[in-house]
Design a protein around this motif. Structure first.
Motif, PDB file in Angstrom:
ATOM      1  N   GLN A  89       0.499  -1.315   0.035  1.00 53.90           N
ATOM      2  CA  GLN A  89      -0.210   0.245   0.000  1.00 53.90           C
ATOM      3  C   GLN A  89       0.462   1.407  -0.103  1.00 53.90           C
ATOM      4  OE1 GLN A  89      -4.014  -0.364   2.064  1.00 53.90           O
ATOM      5  NE2 GLN A  89      -2.652  -2.311   2.989  1.00 53.90           N
ATOM      6  N   TYR A  95      -7.048  -0.038   2.662  1.00 58.32           N
ATOM      7  CA  TYR A  95      -7.480  -1.274   3.127  1.00 58.32           C
ATOM      8  C   TYR A  95      -7.235  -0.948   5.107  1.00 58.32           C
ATOM      9  CZ  TYR A  95      -9.938  -3.162  -0.302  1.00 58.32           C
ATOM     10  OH  TYR A  95     -10.619  -2.740  -1.837  1.00 58.32           O
ATOM     11  N   PRO A  96      -6.909  -0.517   6.006  1.00 62.22           N
ATOM     12  CA  PRO A  96      -6.366   0.193   7.618  1.00 62.22           C
ATOM     13  C   PRO A  96      -6.424  -1.167   7.544  1.00 62.22           C
ATOM     14  CG  PRO A  96      -8.217   1.782   7.339  1.00 62.22           C
ATOM     15  CD  PRO A  96      -8.234   1.003   5.178  1.00 62.22           C
ATOM     16  N   LYS A  97      -6.921  -1.926   8.057  1.00 64.97           N
ATOM     17  CA  LYS A  97      -6.558  -3.480   8.575  1.00 64.97           C
ATOM     18  C   LYS A  97      -5.647  -4.643   7.857  1.00 64.97           C
ATOM     19  CE  LYS A  97     -10.880  -2.552  10.999  1.00 64.97           C
ATOM     20  NZ  LYS A  97     -11.840  -2.902  11.930  1.00 64.97           N
ATOM     21  N   SER A  98      -5.494  -3.833   6.756  1.00 63.22           N
ATOM     22  CA  SER A  98      -5.154  -4.935   6.000  1.00 63.22           C
ATOM     23  C   SER A  98      -3.466  -5.050   5.404  1.00 63.22           C
ATOM     24  CB  SER A  98      -4.983  -5.319   4.607  1.00 63.22           C
ATOM     25  OG  SER A  98      -6.672  -5.497   4.024  1.00 63.22           O
ATOM     26  N   PRO A  99      -2.514  -6.197   6.338  1.00 59.88           N
ATOM     27  CA  PRO A  99      -0.685  -5.462   5.956  1.00 59.88           C
ATOM     28  C   PRO A  99      -0.954  -4.777   4.682  1.00 59.88           C
ATOM     29  CG  PRO A  99      -1.521  -7.482   5.103  1.00 59.88           C
ATOM     30  CD  PRO A  99      -2.939  -7.410   5.617  1.00 59.88           C
ATOM     31  N   ASP A 100       0.679  -3.897   4.933  1.00 65.17           N
ATOM     32  CA  ASP A 100       1.099  -3.260   4.133  1.00 65.17           C
ATOM     33  C   ASP A 100       1.122  -3.623   3.041  1.00 65.17           C
ATOM     34  OD1 ASP A 100       2.291  -0.789   3.190  1.00 65.17           O
ATOM     35  OD2 ASP A 100       3.899  -0.948   3.698  1.00 65.17           O
ATOM     36  N   TYR A 102       0.408  -6.251   0.576  1.00 61.85           N
ATOM     37  CA  TYR A 102      -0.788  -7.032   0.837  1.00 61.85           C
ATOM     38  C   TYR A 102      -1.059  -8.297  -0.749  1.00 61.85           C
ATOM     39  CZ  TYR A 102      -1.870  -4.023  -3.685  1.00 61.85           C
ATOM     40  OH  TYR A 102      -2.012  -3.390  -4.464  1.00 61.85           O
TER      41      TYR A 102
END
Length: 162
Positions: A89, A95-100, A102
């Motif tokens: 990202q 998606y703030p809750k996803s890992p950087d 992806y």
């Protein structure tokens, strides 16, 4: 005999000493893969898209006009034997809750036809891209659809190199 030594041997020895002291400069041009990955890894960011559909051109579309959270994502190509690839990202977090990071995948480069297979977040897939331009700072690739008269051209700029 002394004259012969003075005129033949001394200039020969001096010439040998002088030529032996200089170092030959041997340039080592970067290969396609090294331009893409640097010596360890290189990260790229999309800057524009160009679409051709049925002979009609969209013109250059800046990445900032596309989906902001995907258009600024970072694509990192590693110079390792596995050809590791990561999509992470950018500053606009989708998606703030996803890992950087992806997507972890691989990239493949075929020099014979300048084809580079890698994942592009905007299309959410890995495609065989034709390299239109590759320098140390700019990468332009294009995908030609096999069954329709259309293509997508993406341009990326390098943002970090190691």
């Amino acid at each position: 005999m002394k004259q012969l030594i003075r005129f033949l041997l001394i200039p020969s020895v001096i010439g040998w000493l002088i030529s032996g002291c200089s170092e030959k400069i041997d340039p080592k041009p970067s290969t396609y893969s090294q331009l893409l990955t640097g010596t360890e890894k290189k990260t790229w960011r999309m800057v524009s898209v160009f679409i051709i559909d049925q002979g009609q051109s969209s013109g250059v579309i800046p990445a900032s006009q596309l989906t902001p959270c995907i258009a600024d994502d970072l694509l990192t190509f590693y110079a390792n034997a596995e050809h590791k690839f990561e999509a992470s990202q950018g500053t606009n977090i989708c998606y703030p809750k996803s890992p950087d990071i992806y997507v972890t995948d691989t990239w493949d480069l075929v020099n014979a036809n300048a084809t580079l297979d890698f994942y592009i977040p905007l299309l959410n897939g890995k495609y065989p891209w034709i390299i239109k331009n590759l320098t140390a700072t700019v990468l332009t690739v294009e995908y030609y659809f096999p069954d329709i008269n259309a293509s997508y051209r993406f341009t990326f700029n390098s943002v970090t190199t190691k």
